[in-house]
Design a protein around this motif. Sequence first.
Motif, PDB file in Angstrom:
ATOM      1  N   ILE A 175       0.851  -1.170   0.000  1.00 11.21           N
ATOM      2  CA  ILE A 175       0.000   0.000   0.000  1.00 11.21           C
ATOM      3  C   ILE A 175       0.900   1.238   0.000  1.00 11.21           C
ATOM      4  O   ILE A 175       1.784   1.381   0.837  1.00 11.21           O
ATOM      5  N   ASP A 176       0.714   2.064  -1.031  1.00 11.98           N
ATOM      6  CA  ASP A 176       1.629   3.176  -1.317  1.00 11.98           C
ATOM      7  C   ASP A 176       1.108   4.478  -0.721  1.00 11.98           C
ATOM      8  O   ASP A 176      -0.096   4.636  -0.520  1.00 11.98           O
ATOM      9  N   ASP A 177       2.021   5.404  -0.457  1.00  8.98           N
ATOM     10  CA  ASP A 177       1.655   6.734   0.059  1.00  8.98           C
ATOM     11  C   ASP A 177       0.809   6.614   1.314  1.00  8.98           C
ATOM     12  O   ASP A 177      -0.122   7.401   1.533  1.00  8.98           O
ATOM     13  N   PHE A 178       1.145   5.645   2.140  1.00  8.78           N
ATOM     14  CA  PHE A 178       0.306   5.378   3.306  1.00  8.78           C
ATOM     15  C   PHE A 178       0.267   6.586   4.238  1.00  8.78           C
ATOM     16  O   PHE A 178       1.286   7.205   4.524  1.00  8.78           O
ATOM     17  N   VAL A 232       9.908   2.864   4.353  1.00  7.03           N
ATOM     18  CA  VAL A 232       9.759   4.305   4.559  1.00  7.03           C
ATOM     19  C   VAL A 232      10.326   5.014   3.333  1.00  7.03           C
ATOM     20  O   VAL A 232      11.451   4.766   2.913  1.00  7.03           O
ATOM     21  N   GLU A 233       9.496   5.878   2.752  1.00  6.85           N
ATOM     22  CA  GLU A 233       9.844   6.570   1.513  1.00  6.85           C
ATOM     23  C   GLU A 233      10.373   7.974   1.786  1.00  6.85           C
ATOM     24  O   GLU A 233      10.038   8.586   2.798  1.00  6.85           O
ATOM     25  N   GLY A 234      11.146   8.480   0.825  1.00  4.82           N
ATOM     26  CA  GLY A 234      11.544   9.889   0.861  1.00  4.82           C
ATOM     27  C   GLY A 234      12.528  10.227   1.969  1.00  4.82           C
ATOM     28  O   GLY A 234      12.539  11.343   2.479  1.00  4.82           O
TER      29      GLY A 234
HETATM   30 MG    MG Z   1       4.971   6.215  -2.680  1.00  8.50          MG
END
Ligand code: MG
Length: 286
Positions: A175-178, A232-234
């Motif tokens: 699940i993206d951009d959670f 964890v993104e970004g």
């Molecule tokens: Mg994302």
Amino acid sequence: ESKARAKGHFTLFVGEMDARYLERQRLKEDLRAAVENGDITVVYQPMFTPDGREIRCCEALARWHHPEKGPVAPNIFIQIAEEMGIVSAITLHVLRRACSDCRTWPEGLSVSVNLSVQDLRSQGLVDSLKTILAETGLVAQRLHLEVTESSLIEELSSARAILEQLRSLGITIAIDDFGTGFSSLSYLDTLPIDVVKIDRSFVRDIGENKRRLKLLRGIVHLSRGLDLSIVVEGVENREQLALLSKHHCADLIQGYVFSTPISPVAVTELARNVQARNGKGDAVVA
Ligand code: MG
Ligand code: C2E
Ligand code: MG
Ligand code: MG
């Protein structure tokens, strides 16, 4: 006089609208041609273990280099493709590239592809995916698919059926951009999900904002309790990385601190370099 001025403004406004409308139409025509000609390319952003010693997966990111305008951001052209109803052609193109590129990488590396909300509306994706896996020879276990929280909610019933089929093939669902959609947390438990990718907005100011870090830790704790793994993104700098490591907030880290998106060949080279450095006992980022 004021009437004339108002009229003048109105004309100017309409003129601007026309120009923008025409520009958008041109972009649509050009995008259609780019999709038909296979001009959409794919770059890959590695996900590292927090110690920087291993790359486990790479996210496939679509790129469109417009002949006159130069690079167009995927957020923009994906949205246009959705409006035009042609985004699934991009998904399939990226999937084909991603699966065949992943075959050239070391076996421990998986590839993760973004789905659009439109891919969750029809059965077509499941059949196409089986064909692509068969044609490229990639095992389903090396393919991950990312769906955003908002597209899941928009298409909840059909999404559930499709994700269940994909998962039964052995594909991993993330699940993206959670944290950016309307999180009804109950679906974390009821939908077939394996990975939570925490949006970069939760990371940006964890150094300065203690409450933000607490919120992030809470999400991580909740997800772990449900046996979900956490990306964890970004993550952009070492301060953020150190905090995330200290509080055990991530299984994998994706962000500029380790790597920007790179070519498929560069992924192989980077994976080799990381391996070689491990042999010498140094972490990539210490
Ligand atoms: Mg994302
Ligand atoms: P996303 O799936 O959340 O992808 C992560 C985005 O964050 C990528 O932007 C990536 O380059 C960027 N990013 C990674 N690390 C950092 C960092 O440390 N700092 C900052 N500021 N940004 C970072 P990109 O490539 O511009 O893609 C933007 C969005 O476009 C993606 O967000 C995804 O929603 C969409 N997209 C890209 N490729 C595809 C595709 O093939 N299909 C679909 N449906 N959507 C795509
Ligand atoms: Mg993504
Ligand atoms: Mg995003």
